[in-house]
Scaffold this active site. Structure first.
Site, mmCIF file in Angstrom:
data_model
loop_
_atom_site.group_PDB
_atom_site.id
_atom_site.type_symbol
_atom_site.label_atom_id
_atom_site.label_comp_id
_atom_site.label_asym_id
_atom_site.label_seq_id
_atom_site.Cartn_x
_atom_site.Cartn_y
_atom_site.Cartn_z
ATOM 1 N N CYS A 114 -16.902 -1.961 46.718
ATOM 2 C CA CYS A 114 -16.084 -3.055 47.250
ATOM 3 C C CYS A 114 -15.822 -2.919 48.756
ATOM 4 C CB CYS A 114 -14.768 -3.143 46.489
ATOM 5 S SG CYS A 114 -14.985 -3.419 44.714
ATOM 6 N N HIS A 255 -10.212 -7.353 50.727
ATOM 7 C CA HIS A 255 -11.032 -7.410 49.525
ATOM 8 C C HIS A 255 -10.211 -8.026 48.411
ATOM 9 C CE1 HIS A 255 -13.212 -6.367 46.001
ATOM 10 N NE2 HIS A 255 -12.426 -5.361 45.669
ATOM 11 N N ASN A 285 -12.695 -10.676 41.304
ATOM 12 C CA ASN A 285 -13.160 -9.595 42.165
ATOM 13 C C ASN A 285 -14.684 -9.622 42.211
ATOM 14 O OD1 ASN A 285 -14.000 -7.131 43.244
ATOM 15 N ND2 ASN A 285 -12.423 -5.933 42.209
#
Length: 330
Positions: A114, A255, A285
């Site tokens: 990520c 993020h 996500n």
């Protein structure tokens, strides 16, 4: 070699057409829309069907970024693909290079989960600053639906698929104002997509391990504690390197992992909620794709304008984390 300034001149994004909302998920696992939304902020996620590969999404996002920057693909010198879910374990960047017609570009994959987009951005900057390359395409893309255990409600509610991309170009002025990137492998076990070998004897006395990657496992509480502590610290370090204060920042793009994390980081930095970009509710996500996907939407909606100062931070498996401060456009 001459030290050169950097401008981010184009962005693009792509998501699959298949939409899975929380109500749909509640038919798969024991959960509910209220339970998911209240704990994560997620309402929908986009999922790639069997015919939609990582390369397809990444190429589409890259084409949008190239068009916004008003470039011929042949002008691109380097392509960095930040992903943990390549179509080919040997890498997908070269296939994307061919699909784009970026015939002069060298291309390679980068894996930092990520944090991948921020790490890719920083890596690209070094090639430009030293004068080696003039134009770099950075793509963040992941298809995590391939590696989710769809019977595990702790993880299957979180992840979606997507891609985002930006164009970095050499410029007389410096628009990438500061950055900081970090890693700590001591917490590696907190978030994994691990290879699980099975012993196979190929000759007497010679045994190898052949297997596959097992679905994502995550200690959500540990990741939350890590993010709300480390992300504000790394952002403050990047701001210090940029010689800027929080008050001088127009937008925060984190993020897109969990709305609670976004809110907690903004609160610790005293950044008002109206400066925080969030599209987590729509996409979940999307790992390395989440920051450029959020950036692209905000730019195309007219929210982010030329010259706006943006601080962004990625964090995740490794554990890795980092932040970058930049001005949009040139």
């Amino acid at each position: 070699m001459t030290i050169t300034g950097i401008a981010i001149t184009g962005c693009g994004s792509a998501t699959p057409s298949v939409l899975l909302d929380n109500h749909g998920l509640s038919q798969r696992v024991e959960t509910s829309d209220e339970w998911i939304a209240s704990r994560t902020g997620i309402q929908h996620r986009r999922l790639a069907d069997p015919n939609t590969g990582l390369s397809t999404l990444a190429t589409s996002a890259a084409q949008e970024a190239i068009a916004m920057a008003n470039l011929d693909p042949a002008a691109i010198d380097l392509i960095i693909l930040a992903t943990s879910t390549a179509d080919d374990l040997f890498g997908s960047a070269s296939l994307i290079q061919a699909q784009l017609g970026a015939t002069k570009a060298v291309a390679f994959d980068m894996t930092a989960a990520c944090s991948g987009f921020v790490f890719g951005l920083v890596t690209a900057a070094q090639f430009i600053r030293t004068g080696v390359y003039q134009t770099v395409l950075v793509i963040g893309a992941d298809v995590l639906s391939r590696w989710v255990d769809w019977s595990d409600r702790r993880t299957c509610i979180l992840f979606g698929d997507g891609a985002g991309a930006v164009i970095l170009q050499a410029d007389e002025q410096e628009h990438l104002l500061g950055f900081e990137i970090r890693s700590d492998g001591r917490q590696n076990q907190s978030l994994n997509l691990s290879y699980q070998p099975q012993p196979q004897e190929i000759l007497p006395g010679i045994t190898i391990g052949q297997g596959t990657y097992h679905p994502i496992t995550m200690n959500g509480q540990e990741i939350y504690r890590f993010a709300v502590k480390k992300v504000p610290e790394v952002i403050e370090k990047a701001l210090f390197r940029a010689n800027l204060t929080v008050d001088q920042i127009d937008w925060l793009i984190l993020h897109q992992a969990n709305q609670r994390i976004l809110d907690a980081v903004a609160e610790r930095l005293n950044i008002p909620s109206e400066k925080v970009i969030s599209n987590l509710a729509k996409y979940g996500n999307t790992s390395a794709a989440s920051i450029p996907l959020a950036l692209d939407e905000a730019v195309r909606e007219g929210k982010i304008k030329l010259g706006d100062r943006i601080v962004t931070s990625g964090f995740g498996a490794g554990l890795t984390w980092g932040a970058a401060v930049f001005e949009w456009g040139r």
